[in-house]
Design a protein around this motif. Sequence first.
Motif, PDB file in Angstrom:
ATOM      1  N   ASP A 237       0.806  -1.226   0.000  1.00  0.00           N
ATOM      2  CA  ASP A 237       0.000   0.000   0.000  1.00  0.00           C
ATOM      3  C   ASP A 237       0.835   1.271   0.000  1.00  0.00           C
ATOM      4  OD1 ASP A 237      -2.093  -1.742   0.140  1.00  0.00           O
ATOM      5  OD2 ASP A 237      -2.810  -1.120   2.113  1.00  0.00           O
ATOM      6  N   TYR A 238       2.068   1.189   0.496  1.00  0.00           N
ATOM      7  CA  TYR A 238       2.840   2.416   0.665  1.00  0.00           C
ATOM      8  C   TYR A 238       4.204   2.405  -0.023  1.00  0.00           C
ATOM      9  CZ  TYR A 238      -0.642   3.348   4.263  1.00  0.00           C
ATOM     10  OH  TYR A 238      -1.819   3.548   4.930  1.00  0.00           O
ATOM     11  N   LEU A 239       4.875   1.271  -0.053  1.00  0.00           N
ATOM     12  CA  LEU A 239       6.238   1.251  -0.579  1.00  0.00           C
ATOM     13  C   LEU A 239       6.276   1.389  -2.092  1.00  0.00           C
ATOM     14  CD1 LEU A 239       9.221   0.928   0.268  1.00  0.00           C
ATOM     15  CD2 LEU A 239       8.973  -1.523  -0.124  1.00  0.00           C
ATOM     16  N   VAL A 240       5.297   0.805  -2.779  1.00  0.00           N
ATOM     17  CA  VAL A 240       5.304   0.794  -4.242  1.00  0.00           C
ATOM     18  C   VAL A 240       4.002   1.373  -4.789  1.00  0.00           C
ATOM     19  CG1 VAL A 240       6.865  -1.179  -4.344  1.00  0.00           C
ATOM     20  CG2 VAL A 240       4.401  -1.556  -4.345  1.00  0.00           C
ATOM     21  N   PHE A 241       4.028   1.727  -6.060  1.00  0.00           N
ATOM     22  CA  PHE A 241       2.842   2.251  -6.729  1.00  0.00           C
ATOM     23  C   PHE A 241       1.849   1.141  -7.034  1.00  0.00           C
ATOM     24  CE2 PHE A 241       0.625   3.327 -10.729  1.00  0.00           C
ATOM     25  CZ  PHE A 241      -0.015   4.489 -10.336  1.00  0.00           C
ATOM     26  N   ASP A 242       2.356   0.010  -7.537  1.00  0.00           N
ATOM     27  CA  ASP A 242       1.516  -1.131  -7.895  1.00  0.00           C
ATOM     28  C   ASP A 242       1.814  -2.289  -6.962  1.00  0.00           C
ATOM     29  OD1 ASP A 242       0.021  -3.131  -9.048  1.00  0.00           O
ATOM     30  OD2 ASP A 242       1.236  -3.283 -10.876  1.00  0.00           O
ATOM     31  N   GLY A 243       1.023  -2.412  -5.898  1.00  0.00           N
ATOM     32  CA  GLY A 243       1.278  -3.436  -4.904  1.00  0.00           C
ATOM     33  C   GLY A 243       1.197  -4.853  -5.436  1.00  0.00           C
ATOM     34  N   ALA A 244       0.371  -5.057  -6.480  1.00  0.00           N
ATOM     35  CA  ALA A 244       0.224  -6.404  -7.038  1.00  0.00           C
ATOM     36  C   ALA A 244       1.506  -6.898  -7.686  1.00  0.00           C
ATOM     37  CB  ALA A 244      -0.921  -6.428  -8.051  1.00  0.00           C
ATOM     38  N   ALA A 245       2.423  -5.986  -7.994  1.00  0.00           N
ATOM     39  CA  ALA A 245       3.669  -6.373  -8.651  1.00  0.00           C
ATOM     40  C   ALA A 245       4.671  -7.000  -7.691  1.00  0.00           C
ATOM     41  CB  ALA A 245       4.305  -5.145  -9.314  1.00  0.00           C
ATOM     42  N   VAL A 246       4.441  -6.873  -6.391  1.00  0.00           N
ATOM     43  CA  VAL A 246       5.389  -7.397  -5.407  1.00  0.00           C
ATOM     44  C   VAL A 246       5.052  -8.857  -5.116  1.00  0.00           C
ATOM     45  CG1 VAL A 246       6.343  -7.134  -3.094  1.00  0.00           C
ATOM     46  CG2 VAL A 246       5.586  -5.113  -4.367  1.00  0.00           C
ATOM     47  N   PRO A 247       5.968  -9.780  -5.376  1.00  0.00           N
ATOM     48  CA  PRO A 247       5.670 -11.201  -5.160  1.00  0.00           C
ATOM     49  C   PRO A 247       5.583 -11.557  -3.681  1.00  0.00           C
ATOM     50  CG  PRO A 247       7.959 -10.910  -5.829  1.00  0.00           C
ATOM     51  CD  PRO A 247       7.317  -9.573  -5.955  1.00  0.00           C
TER      52      PRO A 247
ATOM     53  N   GLU B 270      26.227  23.277   1.395  1.00  0.00           N
ATOM     54  CA  GLU B 270      27.668  23.299   1.138  1.00  0.00           C
ATOM     55  C   GLU B 270      28.154  22.032   0.443  1.00  0.00           C
ATOM     56  OE1 GLU B 270      29.242  23.843   5.024  1.00  0.00           O
ATOM     57  OE2 GLU B 270      28.338  25.833   5.296  1.00  0.00           O
ATOM     58  N   VAL B 271      27.253  21.077   0.209  1.00  0.00           N
ATOM     59  CA  VAL B 271      27.652  19.822  -0.441  1.00  0.00           C
ATOM     60  C   VAL B 271      27.943  20.092  -1.916  1.00  0.00           C
ATOM     61  CG1 VAL B 271      26.923  17.502  -1.097  1.00  0.00           C
ATOM     62  CG2 VAL B 271      26.342  18.402   1.173  1.00  0.00           C
ATOM     63  N   GLN B 272      29.180  19.875  -2.311  1.00  0.00           N
ATOM     64  CA  GLN B 272      29.594  20.185  -3.685  1.00  0.00           C
ATOM     65  C   GLN B 272      29.456  19.000  -4.639  1.00  0.00           C
ATOM     66  OE1 GLN B 272      30.385  23.324  -4.608  1.00  0.00           O
ATOM     67  NE2 GLN B 272      29.896  23.871  -2.481  1.00  0.00           N
ATOM     68  N   ALA B 273      29.226  17.818  -4.121  1.00  0.00           N
ATOM     69  CA  ALA B 273      29.126  16.634  -4.985  1.00  0.00           C
ATOM     70  C   ALA B 273      27.988  16.792  -5.983  1.00  0.00           C
ATOM     71  CB  ALA B 273      28.899  15.395  -4.132  1.00  0.00           C
ATOM     72  N   LYS B 274      28.258  16.429  -7.229  1.00  0.00           N
ATOM     73  CA  LYS B 274      27.176  16.406  -8.221  1.00  0.00           C
ATOM     74  C   LYS B 274      26.152  15.365  -7.777  1.00  0.00           C
ATOM     75  CE  LYS B 274      29.808  18.010 -12.241  1.00  0.00           C
ATOM     76  NZ  LYS B 274      29.070  19.271 -12.321  1.00  0.00           N
ATOM     77  N   THR B 275      24.882  15.769  -7.784  1.00  0.00           N
ATOM     78  CA  THR B 275      23.837  14.946  -7.190  1.00  0.00           C
ATOM     79  C   THR B 275      22.677  14.758  -8.153  1.00  0.00           C
ATOM     80  OG1 THR B 275      24.412  15.784  -4.988  1.00  0.00           O
ATOM     81  CG2 THR B 275      22.235  14.765  -5.235  1.00  0.00           C
ATOM     82  N   LEU B 276      22.191  13.526  -8.243  1.00  0.00           N
ATOM     83  CA  LEU B 276      20.985  13.219  -8.998  1.00  0.00           C
ATOM     84  C   LEU B 276      19.939  12.699  -8.015  1.00  0.00           C
ATOM     85  CD1 LEU B 276      19.371  12.782 -11.627  1.00  0.00           C
ATOM     86  CD2 LEU B 276      20.422  10.504 -11.777  1.00  0.00           C
ATOM     87  N   VAL B 277      18.816  13.392  -7.938  1.00  0.00           N
ATOM     88  CA  VAL B 277      17.699  12.961  -7.106  1.00  0.00           C
ATOM     89  C   VAL B 277      16.656  12.308  -8.007  1.00  0.00           C
ATOM     90  CG1 VAL B 277      15.813  13.720  -5.605  1.00  0.00           C
ATOM     91  CG2 VAL B 277      18.086  14.742  -5.374  1.00  0.00           C
ATOM     92  N   ILE B 278      16.323  11.055  -7.728  1.00  0.00           N
ATOM     93  CA  ILE B 278      15.288  10.339  -8.475  1.00  0.00           C
ATOM     94  C   ILE B 278      14.172  10.035  -7.488  1.00  0.00           C
ATOM     95  CG2 ILE B 278      14.766   8.392  -9.976  1.00  0.00           C
ATOM     96  CD1 ILE B 278      17.770   8.043 -10.447  1.00  0.00           C
ATOM     97  N   TRP B 279      13.022  10.634  -7.702  1.00  0.00           N
ATOM     98  CA  TRP B 279      11.937  10.504  -6.719  1.00  0.00           C
ATOM     99  C   TRP B 279      10.677  10.016  -7.417  1.00  0.00           C
ATOM    100  CZ3 TRP B 279      13.280  13.742  -2.116  1.00  0.00           C
ATOM    101  CH2 TRP B 279      12.550  13.350  -0.979  1.00  0.00           C
ATOM    102  N   GLY B 280      10.021   9.044  -6.840  1.00  0.00           N
ATOM    103  CA  GLY B 280       8.747   8.582  -7.380  1.00  0.00           C
ATOM    104  C   GLY B 280       7.673   9.640  -7.183  1.00  0.00           C
ATOM    105  N   ARG B 281       6.984   9.987  -8.241  1.00  0.00           N
ATOM    106  CA  ARG B 281       5.938  11.004  -8.145  1.00  0.00           C
ATOM    107  C   ARG B 281       4.855  10.609  -7.153  1.00  0.00           C
ATOM    108  NH1 ARG B 281       2.088  11.136 -13.093  1.00  0.00           N
ATOM    109  NH2 ARG B 281       1.311   9.364 -11.874  1.00  0.00           N
ATOM    110  N   ASP B 282       4.654   9.300  -6.968  1.00  0.00           N
ATOM    111  CA  ASP B 282       3.566   8.806  -6.128  1.00  0.00           C
ATOM    112  C   ASP B 282       4.084   8.211  -4.819  1.00  0.00           C
ATOM    113  OD1 ASP B 282       1.306   9.087  -8.234  1.00  0.00           O
ATOM    114  OD2 ASP B 282       2.900   8.026  -9.280  1.00  0.00           O
ATOM    115  N   ASP B 283       5.237   8.694  -4.373  1.00  0.00           N
ATOM    116  CA  ASP B 283       5.837   8.235  -3.127  1.00  0.00           C
ATOM    117  C   ASP B 283       4.898   8.545  -1.961  1.00  0.00           C
ATOM    118  OD1 ASP B 283       7.448   7.788  -0.865  1.00  0.00           O
ATOM    119  OD2 ASP B 283       9.270   8.434  -1.907  1.00  0.00           O
ATOM    120  N   ARG B 284       4.520   7.518  -1.192  1.00  0.00           N
ATOM    121  CA  ARG B 284       3.619   7.687  -0.056  1.00  0.00           C
ATOM    122  C   ARG B 284       4.351   7.598   1.277  1.00  0.00           C
ATOM    123  NH1 ARG B 284       1.013   3.738  -3.377  1.00  0.00           N
ATOM    124  NH2 ARG B 284      -0.633   4.645  -4.662  1.00  0.00           N
TER     125      ARG B 284
END
Length: 284
Positions: free
Chosen positions: A167-177, A224-238
């Motif tokens: 219900d919360y970790l994933v978008f499509d709960g049926a996909a989790v075995p 102050e963090v200078q490291a190049k950073t990529l943030v990947i966020w699920g639009r439907d993160d609960r």
Amino acid sequence: MPTVNDLTERTVRVGRRDIFLTEAGSGPPVVLLHGGGAGATGASNYGRNIDALAEHFRVIVPDMPGYGRSTKEIDHEDPFGDLASAVRGLLDELDIDRSHLVGNSYGGAAALRLAMETQDKVDRLILMGPGGIGTTRGLPTKGLNALLDYYGGEGPTREKLTTFIRDYLVFDGAAVPDELIELRYQASIQPEVVANPPLRRPSGPSALRTLWRMDLSRDRRLAEVQAKTLVIWGRDDRVNRPSGAQLLARTMPSCDVYLAANTGHWVQWEQAALFNELARAFLS
């Protein structure tokens, strides 16, 4: 192409704790830090990513302190600081001067805290729905409440874990075995873990100080963090609010954001092909 048969496993002594880790591949080191959900481990959280990244990098996947086959001990007054210290110590024990860090949720907070404290140890950062971003700027999400309540009340149950994951970790709960849920459930009820859950609500006289320590977005070192950073966020993160992505982009000097549609909190699992390609290109 590396396969599961190319994985090596070992335990490394880091200070007072043993850290279990999985390794694969060769090249620039990339450390994958897993989330803090009940029963989580490094290899299970990144099961759809290790092989793909090991084609290009030396991939190191630890079980965080308190999880999997690592020592069941964490400083609950400053958990993110303690995790950062453990990862920094692991890099030292592996004779790695500088590494890329990839962190999901709890692991994202650990990676970010390490970059805030020891910039020379961090090359590039990939953060997926990291914890500690805006956590004191509103009520907790239902997903975060489900996570923090897992060991409360009647204690851990398979039903609680199933609800959290589907219900919360994933978008499509049926996909989790069912097998994955059962694997995590069995890991979550180890006696050592039940006696000392690695992730729980702050309590006692230091609770307020702990909450503020855990909201990394209020720490001036973030800018102050200078490291190049990529943030990947699920639009439907609960679990952790996607608005945290823009907060990071506004605050960090070199931060790009990718918002993944139809995706929850576990973006590296739900959108594995997309994540693997983005990670490979960014870290290269």
